[in-house]
Write a protein that holds these residues in place. Structure first.
Motif, short mmCIF file in Angstrom:
data_model
loop_
_atom_site.label_atom_id
_atom_site.label_comp_id
_atom_site.label_asym_id
_atom_site.label_seq_id
_atom_site.Cartn_x
_atom_site.Cartn_y
_atom_site.Cartn_z
N GLY A 1 -8.13 -8.42 9.36
CA GLY A 1 -6.72 -9.51 8.12
C GLY A 1 -5.59 -9.60 7.98
N LYS A 2 -4.62 -10.38 7.23
CA LYS A 2 -2.87 -10.75 7.18
C LYS A 2 -2.25 -10.22 6.22
CE LYS A 2 -5.06 -14.23 9.20
NZ LYS A 2 -5.26 -14.81 10.78
N GLU A 3 -2.45 -9.50 5.12
CA GLU A 3 -1.92 -8.24 4.81
C GLU A 3 -2.08 -7.75 4.47
OE1 GLU A 3 1.47 -9.97 1.20
OE2 GLU A 3 0.00 -11.21 2.16
N PHE A 4 -1.45 -6.51 4.19
CA PHE A 4 -1.73 -4.99 4.03
C PHE A 4 -1.23 -4.15 3.29
CE2 PHE A 4 -2.25 -0.35 3.54
CZ PHE A 4 -3.90 0.27 4.28
N HIS A 5 -0.98 -3.81 1.46
CA HIS A 5 -0.76 -2.90 0.64
C HIS A 5 -1.12 -1.89 1.02
CE1 HIS A 5 1.90 -7.22 -0.95
NE2 HIS A 5 1.86 -7.31 0.32
N TYR A 6 -0.26 -1.02 0.46
CA TYR A 6 -0.50 0.31 -0.13
C TYR A 6 0.79 0.34 -1.11
CZ TYR A 6 -0.79 5.51 -0.41
OH TYR A 6 -0.37 6.44 -1.48
N ILE A 7 -0.61 1.04 -2.31
CA ILE A 7 0.67 1.09 -3.34
C ILE A 7 -0.05 2.97 -3.24
CG2 ILE A 7 -0.01 1.25 -5.73
CD1 ILE A 7 -1.60 -1.24 -5.39
N PRO A 8 2.06 2.99 -3.83
CA PRO A 8 1.95 5.04 -3.54
C PRO A 8 0.93 5.20 -4.46
CG PRO A 8 3.66 3.49 -3.59
CD PRO A 8 2.76 2.49 -3.59
N CYS A 9 1.00 7.21 -4.72
CA CYS A 9 0.57 7.89 -5.64
C CYS A 9 1.22 7.85 -6.89
CB CYS A 9 0.53 8.97 -4.79
SG CYS A 9 -1.30 9.24 -3.30
N LEU A 10 0.30 8.26 -7.58
CA LEU A 10 1.56 8.45 -8.90
C LEU A 10 3.10 9.34 -9.40
CD1 LEU A 10 -1.41 9.31 -11.24
CD2 LEU A 10 -0.29 7.45 -11.13
N ASN A 11 2.91 10.23 -8.27
CA ASN A 11 3.91 10.53 -7.80
C ASN A 11 4.92 11.03 -8.82
OD1 ASN A 11 3.46 10.57 -5.09
ND2 ASN A 11 4.61 8.78 -5.15
N ASP A 12 5.96 10.62 -9.56
CA ASP A 12 6.61 11.13 -10.26
C ASP A 12 7.00 9.59 -11.75
OD1 ASP A 12 8.46 9.46 -9.01
OD2 ASP A 12 10.11 10.72 -8.88
#
Length: 369
Positions: free
Chosen positions: A308-319
């Protein structure tokens, strides 16, 4: 005594309505001794591990608690913050913000947070709420999708506390909100904000916490509720079926768990030439070990190593504002009919006078006459 002592009571004391936000838990520190205590409590819960107790006790104390704490401590150390465990930080912030949001809406309620495993415990926070005059308590787990392994375990802890309490408050429980429009909109907004800055991926992966597959066949609704969340979120984002993939992470042991598994799926995607994946964990309302270390570190490395070339983690809802707004609306729905305004001072004084006129000794009777 079979029951705990009741907190001190003063005639005319205002009855209060309260909310207890409950999350899974976290160790007190990223150290092997702290992890041993935490894992010992967590993995001793029969809601979590449905193996005959004598056999599981031997496995847990003979193998797991001898080897796993040090490995888990190293993982926690990689995501620990100056304020402490990320899960503890986010859960505390959510409780504070929820209290403020409800106050702005005119609801003067007590709000505390608790952990099913670790600190602050559910029992200690229920004790504290009673001491603050709470006579009605809403139990609100921070698990959008119901599972016997999580939601029901929180309820077990509340029932256990109630069994040792003489004067049990009125209790309400929120089972789930996996399809709540506000929750879905908050998730969608988090993703859309990320895509606004980075563009869309080749594939969006929605990774939910895993549970043993046998729980599905035994009647646990978690699998269905996770898929409904994913379907509603995809509809909200305007995605087609091929644009996203639902997976399940955090497998433990050798038994078959809900599939497809997150990391193997990401490896297959990398090998198949999927250039970029974005991963979000809709079942987690606050970032924690399972999102920051398991997904954003381990799963990222696995995907990139597989091609894979690009990995993005999208954060949780948090605040996020939309999430706290949604949480406050969920709370208000379940508070319906309960008083959430300060009682009239004259009425409290009158109740106090009637109680004393009736011969009740000071501090002896928690019931208005």
């Amino acid at each position: 005594m079979p029951f705990q002592p009741e907190p001190a009571y003063t005639h005319g004391q205002a009855p209060r309505t309260a909310i207890l936000l409950c999350n899974l838990g976290t160790p007190d520190a990223p150290t092997a001794p702290a992890l041993r205590r935490y894992l010992g409590q967590f993995l001793s819960d029969q809601r979590v591990v449905e193996i005959p107790k004598p056999l599981w006790w031997l496995i847990l104390h003979g193998i797991i608690l001898r080897t796993r704490p040090a490995k888990s401590a190293a993982k926690y150390a990689s995501i620990w913050t100056p304020e402490g465990s990320p899960l503890a930080v986010w859960t505390s912030k959510q409780a504070t913000l929820l209290r403020g949001w409800l106050g702005e809406a005119g609801h003067q309620v007590l709000v505390r947070h608790a952990m099913r495993y670790g600190n602050p415990s559910i029992a200690s926070q229920l004790d504290a709420l009673k001491a603050e005059g709470a006579t009605r308590i809403l139990i609100l787990p921070l698990y959008p999708q119901y599972s016997g392994t999580t939601t029901a375990s929180v309820f077990d802890a509340v029932y256990t506390w109630a069994a040792r309490t003489r004067n049990v408050p009125e209790l309400r429980f929120v089972n789930h909100y996996h399809d709540d429009p506000g929750y879905i909109n908050a998730l969608a907004a988090t993703i859309q904000t990320h895509w606004k800055h980075h563009g869309p991926p080749d594939k969006l992966v929605m990774s939910f916490h895993g549970v043993p597959e046998r729980t599905l066949h035994l009647g646990d609704p978690y699998h269905c509720e996770s898929h409904k969340t994913a379907r509603l979120l995809a509809q909200r984002l305007g995605l087609q079926k091929d644009d996203y993939q639902v997976t399940f992470q955090s497998r433990f042991g050798k038994a078959k768990w809900l599939q497809p598994y997150t990391e193997p799926t990401l490896i297959e995607m990398g090998q198949a030439g999927v250039g970029r994946v974005d991963v979000i964990c809709p079942g987690f309302t606050g970032d924690c070990l399972e999102t920051l270390e398991e997904i954003n570190q381990e799963a990222r490395e696995a995907f990139l190593h597989a091609g894979g070339k690009e990995f993005h983690y999208i954060p949780c809802l948090n605040d996020s504002n939309l999430w706290i707004t949604a949480l406050s609306r969920i709370a208000q729905q379940h508070l319906g009919g309960w008083p959430t305004q300060p009682p009239d001072a004259a009425a409290l004084a009158d109740a106090q006078a009637h109680a004393r006129a009736g011969g009740a000794p000071a501090g002896a009777c928690p019931v208005a006459h």
